[in-house]
Design a protein around this motif. Structure first.
Motif, short mmCIF file in Angstrom:
data_model
loop_
_atom_site.label_atom_id
_atom_site.label_comp_id
_atom_site.label_asym_id
_atom_site.label_seq_id
_atom_site.Cartn_x
_atom_site.Cartn_y
_atom_site.Cartn_z
N PHE A 1 -9.66 68.99 -16.76
CA PHE A 1 -8.39 69.69 -16.60
C PHE A 1 -7.74 69.86 -17.97
CE2 PHE A 1 -9.59 67.94 -12.66
CZ PHE A 1 -9.22 68.89 -11.73
N TYR A 2 -7.38 71.08 -18.29
CA TYR A 2 -6.84 71.43 -19.60
C TYR A 2 -5.36 71.71 -19.44
CZ TYR A 2 -11.74 71.92 -20.77
OH TYR A 2 -13.08 71.67 -20.97
N PHE A 3 -4.55 70.92 -20.14
CA PHE A 3 -3.11 71.06 -20.01
C PHE A 3 -2.46 71.14 -21.38
CE2 PHE A 3 -4.07 66.57 -20.00
CZ PHE A 3 -3.08 66.00 -20.80
N CYS A 4 -1.25 71.67 -21.41
CA CYS A 4 -0.51 71.84 -22.65
C CYS A 4 -0.03 70.48 -23.15
CB CYS A 4 0.69 72.76 -22.42
SG CYS A 4 1.75 72.93 -23.87
N PRO A 5 -0.31 70.13 -24.42
CA PRO A 5 0.14 68.85 -24.95
C PRO A 5 1.65 68.82 -25.22
CG PRO A 5 -1.00 70.09 -26.65
CD PRO A 5 -1.13 70.88 -25.37
N VAL A 6 2.30 69.97 -25.16
CA VAL A 6 3.74 70.04 -25.41
C VAL A 6 4.52 69.87 -24.10
CG1 VAL A 6 5.64 71.48 -26.28
CG2 VAL A 6 3.40 71.54 -27.41
N SER B 1 2.79 68.22 -5.68
CA SER B 1 3.07 68.90 -4.42
C SER B 1 2.09 68.39 -3.36
CB SER B 1 2.93 70.42 -4.62
OG SER B 1 3.30 71.10 -3.44
N VAL B 2 2.10 68.98 -2.19
CA VAL B 2 1.22 68.51 -1.12
C VAL B 2 -0.15 69.17 -1.13
CG1 VAL B 2 3.12 67.79 0.36
CG2 VAL B 2 2.18 70.11 0.58
N PHE B 3 -0.35 70.16 -1.99
CA PHE B 3 -1.66 70.77 -2.20
C PHE B 3 -1.64 71.57 -3.49
CE2 PHE B 3 0.53 73.53 0.96
CZ PHE B 3 0.70 74.68 0.20
N GLY B 4 -2.82 71.93 -3.96
CA GLY B 4 -2.95 72.81 -5.11
C GLY B 4 -3.53 74.14 -4.66
N VAL B 5 -3.12 75.21 -5.30
CA VAL B 5 -3.67 76.53 -5.03
C VAL B 5 -4.27 77.02 -6.33
CG1 VAL B 5 -3.22 78.88 -4.22
CG2 VAL B 5 -1.89 76.97 -3.31
N ASN C 1 -6.25 64.31 -2.51
CA ASN C 1 -5.21 63.46 -3.10
C ASN C 1 -5.07 63.70 -4.60
OD1 ASN C 1 -4.46 62.21 -0.67
ND2 ASN C 1 -6.25 60.87 -0.81
N ALA C 2 -6.17 63.98 -5.29
CA ALA C 2 -6.10 64.23 -6.74
C ALA C 2 -5.31 65.50 -7.04
CB ALA C 2 -7.50 64.31 -7.32
N CYS C 3 -5.50 66.55 -6.25
CA CYS C 3 -4.71 67.78 -6.47
C CYS C 3 -3.24 67.55 -6.13
CB CYS C 3 -5.28 68.94 -5.65
SG CYS C 3 -6.71 69.73 -6.44
N GLN C 4 -2.99 66.73 -5.13
CA GLN C 4 -1.60 66.41 -4.81
C GLN C 4 -0.94 65.70 -5.99
OE1 GLN C 4 -0.88 64.63 -0.92
NE2 GLN C 4 -2.71 65.65 -0.12
N ARG C 5 -1.65 64.77 -6.60
CA ARG C 5 -1.09 64.06 -7.76
C ARG C 5 -0.95 64.98 -8.96
NH1 ARG C 5 -4.79 60.24 -5.83
NH2 ARG C 5 -3.72 58.56 -4.73
N ARG D 1 -11.72 63.74 -14.83
CA ARG D 1 -11.68 62.78 -13.73
C ARG D 1 -12.87 63.01 -12.80
NH1 ARG D 1 -10.45 65.10 -8.96
NH2 ARG D 1 -9.09 66.91 -8.92
N PRO D 2 -13.30 61.94 -12.12
CA PRO D 2 -14.36 62.11 -11.14
C PRO D 2 -13.83 62.86 -9.93
CG PRO D 2 -13.59 59.83 -11.17
CD PRO D 2 -12.88 60.55 -12.27
N GLY D 3 -14.69 63.69 -9.34
CA GLY D 3 -14.31 64.45 -8.15
C GLY D 3 -14.58 63.67 -6.88
N ASP D 4 -13.97 64.09 -5.79
CA ASP D 4 -14.15 63.42 -4.50
C ASP D 4 -15.55 63.60 -3.94
OD1 ASP D 4 -11.59 62.46 -4.59
OD2 ASP D 4 -10.75 63.99 -3.26
#
Length: 131
Positions: A72-77, A38-42, A30-34, A62-65
């Motif tokens: 998780f590292y994401f672009c701040p822009v 999408s319905v999964f992450g690759v 569910n965390a990868c879906q969020r 975040r805590p894992g299942d």
């Protein structure tokens, strides 16, 4: 040696690797879906030594299942996730395959958290399936 480049949508944050992935997998949790919307992450995993990262990233932890945490590292822009690290898998960097924007990327060989998989998703039988 192969070279692959992953970027965020605005290209401010990028990652370059010079090795083939250790593993390419599909995650249905569910965390990868969020995270993906999408319905999964690759994602593909690479040895940390083969990865060079440039640009600024914001970190979400975040805590894992299954226990432990994921960073998780994401672009701040633009908000695109470009890579992640799991505390349970030291020395490895995960990268969402879509960040490479390369249709020739190796196919996933493992599918995990299938108990959360949407019933209409069909996957190859010859891959490893983990509930």
């Amino acid at each position: 040696m192969p070279q692959r480049v992953a970027t965020c949508s605005c290209r401010q944050l990028m990652l370059r690797t010079t090795e083939e992935p250790l593993r390419v997998s599909i995650c249905h949790c569910n965390a990868c879906q969020r995270r993906t919307g999408s319905v999964f992450g690759v994602q593909a995993r690479f040895r940390e030594e083969s990865v060079v990262i440039r640009g600024n990233a914001t970190i979400y932890v975040r805590p894992g299942d299954t226990g432990g945490t994921g960073s998780f590292y994401f672009c701040p822009v633009c908000g695109s996730t470009v890579y992640y690290r799991l505390d349970s898998v030291a020395g490895v960097v995960g990268v969402p395959v879509g960040a490479f924007s390369n249709a020739d990327f190796p196919a996933p060989t493992v599918s995990v958290f299938e108990e959360c998989m949407h019933p209409w998703v069909a996957l190859p039988e010859d891959m490893e399936h983990i509930e």
